[in-house]
Design an enzyme around this catalytic site. Structure first.
Site, mmCIF file in Angstrom:
data_model
loop_
_atom_site.group_PDB
_atom_site.id
_atom_site.type_symbol
_atom_site.label_atom_id
_atom_site.label_comp_id
_atom_site.label_asym_id
_atom_site.label_seq_id
_atom_site.Cartn_x
_atom_site.Cartn_y
_atom_site.Cartn_z
ATOM 1 N N LYS A 22 8.157 1.461 13.146
ATOM 2 C CA LYS A 22 7.910 0.246 12.348
ATOM 3 C C LYS A 22 8.405 0.449 10.921
ATOM 4 O O LYS A 22 9.016 -0.447 10.341
ATOM 5 C CB LYS A 22 6.402 -0.039 12.351
ATOM 6 C CG LYS A 22 5.942 -1.005 11.273
ATOM 7 C CD LYS A 22 4.450 -1.253 11.326
ATOM 8 C CE LYS A 22 3.607 -0.358 10.468
ATOM 9 N NZ LYS A 22 3.732 -0.514 9.012
ATOM 10 N N ASN A 23 8.148 1.644 10.376
ATOM 11 C CA ASN A 23 8.457 1.869 8.965
ATOM 12 C C ASN A 23 9.922 2.220 8.701
ATOM 13 O O ASN A 23 10.303 2.510 7.590
ATOM 14 C CB ASN A 23 7.517 2.932 8.380
ATOM 15 C CG ASN A 23 6.090 2.403 8.327
ATOM 16 O OD1 ASN A 23 5.860 1.195 8.481
ATOM 17 N ND2 ASN A 23 5.115 3.285 8.122
ATOM 18 N N CYS A 119 -1.728 -3.516 4.733
ATOM 19 C CA CYS A 119 -3.095 -3.020 4.946
ATOM 20 C C CYS A 119 -3.830 -2.821 3.620
ATOM 21 O O CYS A 119 -3.228 -2.427 2.625
ATOM 22 C CB CYS A 119 -3.039 -1.693 5.692
ATOM 23 S SG CYS A 119 -2.445 -1.889 7.365
ATOM 24 N N ARG A 124 -2.270 -0.642 -3.940
ATOM 25 C CA ARG A 124 -0.870 -0.801 -3.541
ATOM 26 C C ARG A 124 -0.055 -1.631 -4.549
ATOM 27 O O ARG A 124 0.519 -2.678 -4.205
ATOM 28 C CB ARG A 124 -0.769 -1.373 -2.131
ATOM 29 C CG ARG A 124 -1.581 -0.566 -1.125
ATOM 30 C CD ARG A 124 -1.288 -0.926 0.290
ATOM 31 N NE ARG A 124 -0.046 -0.331 0.775
ATOM 32 C CZ ARG A 124 0.461 -0.561 1.974
ATOM 33 N NH1 ARG A 124 -0.147 -1.371 2.799
ATOM 34 N NH2 ARG A 124 1.583 0.010 2.360
ATOM 35 N N ASP A 309 -0.825 8.377 7.434
ATOM 36 C CA ASP A 309 -1.015 7.496 8.595
ATOM 37 C C ASP A 309 -1.576 8.241 9.812
ATOM 38 O O ASP A 309 -2.031 7.615 10.768
ATOM 39 C CB ASP A 309 0.316 6.838 8.974
ATOM 40 C CG ASP A 309 0.878 6.023 7.834
ATOM 41 O OD1 ASP A 309 0.158 5.175 7.309
ATOM 42 O OD2 ASP A 309 2.031 6.270 7.442
ATOM 43 N N ARG A 417 0.483 -5.410 14.782
ATOM 44 C CA ARG A 417 1.445 -5.310 13.677
ATOM 45 C C ARG A 417 2.300 -4.058 13.832
ATOM 46 O O ARG A 417 3.439 -4.008 13.370
ATOM 47 C CB ARG A 417 0.698 -5.207 12.334
ATOM 48 C CG ARG A 417 0.306 -6.526 11.739
ATOM 49 C CD ARG A 417 -0.105 -6.362 10.301
ATOM 50 N NE ARG A 417 0.843 -5.538 9.583
ATOM 51 C CZ ARG A 417 0.520 -4.605 8.685
ATOM 52 N NH1 ARG A 417 -0.736 -4.399 8.369
ATOM 53 N NH2 ARG A 417 1.438 -3.905 8.077
HETATM 54 C C1 EPZ Z 1 4.879 3.202 3.362
HETATM 55 O O1 EPZ Z 1 4.141 2.378 2.473
HETATM 56 C C2 EPZ Z 1 4.406 2.830 4.750
HETATM 57 N N1 EPZ Z 1 4.598 1.421 4.961
HETATM 58 C C3 EPZ Z 1 2.937 3.216 4.928
HETATM 59 O O2 EPZ Z 1 2.583 2.962 6.267
HETATM 60 C C4 EPZ Z 1 2.771 4.697 4.645
HETATM 61 O O3 EPZ Z 1 1.406 5.015 4.719
HETATM 62 C C5 EPZ Z 1 3.304 5.025 3.251
HETATM 63 O O4 EPZ Z 1 4.682 4.586 3.127
HETATM 64 C C6 EPZ Z 1 3.249 6.513 2.943
HETATM 65 O O5 EPZ Z 1 3.993 7.237 3.894
HETATM 66 C C7 EPZ Z 1 5.798 0.959 5.269
HETATM 67 O O6 EPZ Z 1 6.759 1.708 5.385
HETATM 68 C C8 EPZ Z 1 5.910 -0.488 5.519
HETATM 69 P P1 EPZ Z 1 4.311 4.273 -0.951
HETATM 70 P P2 EPZ Z 1 4.590 2.184 0.975
HETATM 71 O O7 EPZ Z 1 5.089 3.420 -1.865
HETATM 72 O O8 EPZ Z 1 6.064 2.302 0.885
HETATM 73 C C9 EPZ Z 1 1.628 4.200 -4.925
HETATM 74 C C10 EPZ Z 1 1.259 2.099 8.023
HETATM 75 O O9 EPZ Z 1 0.074 2.136 8.446
HETATM 76 N N2 EPZ Z 1 2.591 3.225 -5.497
HETATM 77 O O10 EPZ Z 1 4.887 5.582 -0.544
HETATM 78 O O11 EPZ Z 1 3.956 0.936 0.466
HETATM 79 C C11 EPZ Z 1 0.805 3.571 -3.799
HETATM 80 O O12 EPZ Z 1 -0.242 2.784 -4.295
HETATM 81 C C12 EPZ Z 1 1.546 2.004 6.545
HETATM 82 O O13 EPZ Z 1 2.237 2.084 8.775
HETATM 83 C C13 EPZ Z 1 2.429 2.810 -6.804
HETATM 84 O O14 EPZ Z 1 1.514 3.229 -7.513
HETATM 85 O O15 EPZ Z 1 3.903 3.460 0.346
HETATM 86 C C14 EPZ Z 1 0.375 4.770 -3.010
HETATM 87 O O16 EPZ Z 1 -0.765 5.328 -3.600
HETATM 88 C C15 EPZ Z 1 0.370 1.893 5.672
HETATM 89 N N3 EPZ Z 1 3.321 1.882 -7.299
HETATM 90 C C16 EPZ Z 1 1.552 5.740 -3.180
HETATM 91 O O17 EPZ Z 1 2.304 5.261 -4.296
HETATM 92 C C17 EPZ Z 1 4.344 1.386 -6.556
HETATM 93 O O18 EPZ Z 1 5.118 0.531 -7.063
HETATM 94 C C18 EPZ Z 1 2.464 5.827 -1.979
HETATM 95 O O19 EPZ Z 1 2.889 4.527 -1.594
HETATM 96 C C19 EPZ Z 1 4.497 1.837 -5.234
HETATM 97 C C20 EPZ Z 1 3.609 2.765 -4.710
#
Ligand code: EPZ
Length: 437
Positions: A22-23, A119, A124, A309, A417
């Site tokens: 998915k990701n 989620c 986020r 995850d 999803r």
């Molecule tokens: C991706 O989310 C995945 N989603 C998530 O999978 C996964 O848990 C995550 O990466 C970590 O591997 C998708 O790919 C659609 P991040 P993403 O940006 O890209 C902070 C699932 O269940 N952050 O790496 O949104 C954020 O709050 C899902 O499949 C900021 O502060 O994750 C988090 O604490 C859930 N500012 C950390 O970084 C920003 O602008 C990591 O988030 C962006 C992120």
């Protein structure tokens, strides 16, 4: 709202076949927007996140066909601006729309992005995304119902440093830099296998990207990209979920399509906990070999660490381990909400604000409940539960399948999803349940 009535206490046994991640798949679909010619993406699962991204692409003129065997054809020959009102209809449904920014700015010079969903596992924020886009020269206007972007002077390569290796922000850079003018250097990049697969796709399209040591990615912008033909990386989150389901229910599940390399960190933990697996050419067989499961101390982390995850399904299995397990969640500040339902089912889990069992993380001293202590083994009892998010929801289903008695699990549509043909897979594994809309 759909619900499942499930009678647990029976091992899950059988085979499930998984498709592309998915990701990765959803981002690869967005990448197709950057090409001048059509793309083919293989192993695309039928999940609602794919449906949402398909609809958004179609609104922008991309022709999409998704055949029953998972092959998706995407034709971006007639990309055009979409009406804000139509885009806005998708507000709150997914996080992927934020990744449309770069490709739409390149194709159309403007973009409108609806309010994001996804989620509820933390705040986020999308500050890194906006910061990155501004560095490329985008002008961002936040409206009441979404975000409007333009690039009056075009998009230019930039030196970018991420404060945290965010998956989404790294993808934002990749999808914007490949067609930006000049060179982009990204430091502090995320290097998850799904990102590496996206880089392979962009390279097939004609992009020039190198991944250096120490989380540095360099991209030389090119004026034009073509379509791609690519088989998506398998969904290692789904594979890990079924592995934990096998362990928690004392069962045995062959996960067709799973591969060792991208799961090696998970496999180490699975073995330490007392699970067994057998790597085969076409998948991995996960099983409970009998005897007591063992507790574990771990922290979630960005790749190559233990993925956030994987944490939720593992916690269910750890309720059956003999002793105290500690999990320190360092990626999301609020990803233990799902444990309330497990406690209601008889699990002994305590959540702490402190960074337990590992190094101090950025959530320490900030009042976030981000460490869990799980004491086992505890017999799980049936309960009525409402699915809170994708991975938490899967974990609730597994708990209900492991529990004695009949549970009612509501809001289960959320699970679709990210898990293709979820109900069919449960049936194939011998689960005892009925489903109603
Ligand atoms: C991706 O989310 C995945 N989603 C998530 O999978 C996964 O848990 C995550 O990466 C970590 O591997 C998708 O790919 C659609 P991040 P993403 O940006 O890209 C902070 C699932 O269940 N952050 O790496 O949104 C954020 O709050 C899902 O499949 C900021 O502060 O994750 C988090 O604490 C859930 N500012 C950390 O970084 C920003 O602008 C990591 O988030 C962006 C992120």
């Amino acid at each position: 709202m759909s619900q499942i009535t499930v009678t647990g206490g029976k091992p899950l046994v059988g085979r499930v076949d998984i498709k592309g991640a998915k990701n990765l798949v959803t981002k690869a679909m967005v990448a197709a927007l950057l090409g001048e010619s059509p793309s083919i993406l293989r192993d695309v699962p039928f999940i609602s996140d794919v449906e949402i991204v398909s609809r958004l692409l179609q609104l922008h003129g991309v022709k999409i066909e998704h055949s029953a065997d998972g092959v998706m054809h995407l034709d971006p020959s007639n990309v055009a601006s979409a009406r804000m009102i139509d885009i806005d209809a998708h507000a709150g449904s997914s996080r992927i729309p934020i990744l449309f920014c770069g490709p739409l700015l390149h194709r159309l010079g403007e973009a409108f992005i609806p309010g994001l969903g996804g989620c509820h596992i933390g705040d986020r924020p999308i500050d890194y995304h906006f910061e990155v886009l501004r560095k490329f020269g985008a002008v961002i206007e936040e409206l009441e119902n979404g975000t409007r972007l333009s690039a009056p002077k075009g998009l230019k390569g930039a030196k970018i440093s991420l404060p945290y290796p965010s998956v989404g922000a790294t993808e934002q850079v990749l999808l914007t830099a490949t067609r930006a003018q000049g060179i982009t250097e990204l430091t502090g990049a995320a290097i998850e296998p799904e990102i590496m697969d996206l880089i392979s796709i962009l390279q097939k399209m004609g992009a020039i990207i190198s991944v250096d040591t120490d989380r540095v990615i360099r991209i030389e912008g090119v004026a034009e990209l073509n379509g791609f033909d690519h088989r998506a990386l398998f969904d290692r989150n789904e594979a890990a979920s079924w592995a934990c389901a096998a362990l928690a229910t004392k069962g045995e599940i062959f996960v067709g399509g799973a591969r060792q390399q991208e799961m090696s960190m998970f496999l180490n933990v699975f073995r330490k906990v007392g699970g067994a697996f057998e790597i085969q050419d076409d998948g991995i067989r996960f099983y409970h070999p009998g005897g007591d499961l063992r507790p574990v101390v771990l922290e979630t982390d960005v790749h190559p660490g233990f993925m956030t995850d994987w944490q939720q399904p593992l916690v269910v299995a750890l309720t059956q381990a003999k002793g105290l397990s500690i999990i320190h969640e360092t990626v999301y500040e609020n990803r233990f909400g799902f444990t309330d339902a497990l406690v209601q089912m008889g699990a002994q889990i305590q959540i702490y604000r402190e960074c337990l069992g590992g190094t101090a993380c950025r959530f320490g001293q900030r009042n976030f409940n981000h460490s869990a202590v799980i004491s086992g083994p505890t017999e799980l009892k049936a309960a009525d539960i409402r699915v809170p998010d994708l991975r938490g929801g899967f974990s609730h289903m597994v708990a209900a399948l492991a529990a004695q008695g009949t549970s009612v699990v509501t809001n289960v549509q959320l699970i679709s999803r990210g898990y293709e043909h979820f109900l069919q897979k449960l049936t194939d594994l011998g689960a005892d349940f009925t489903y109603s809309e």
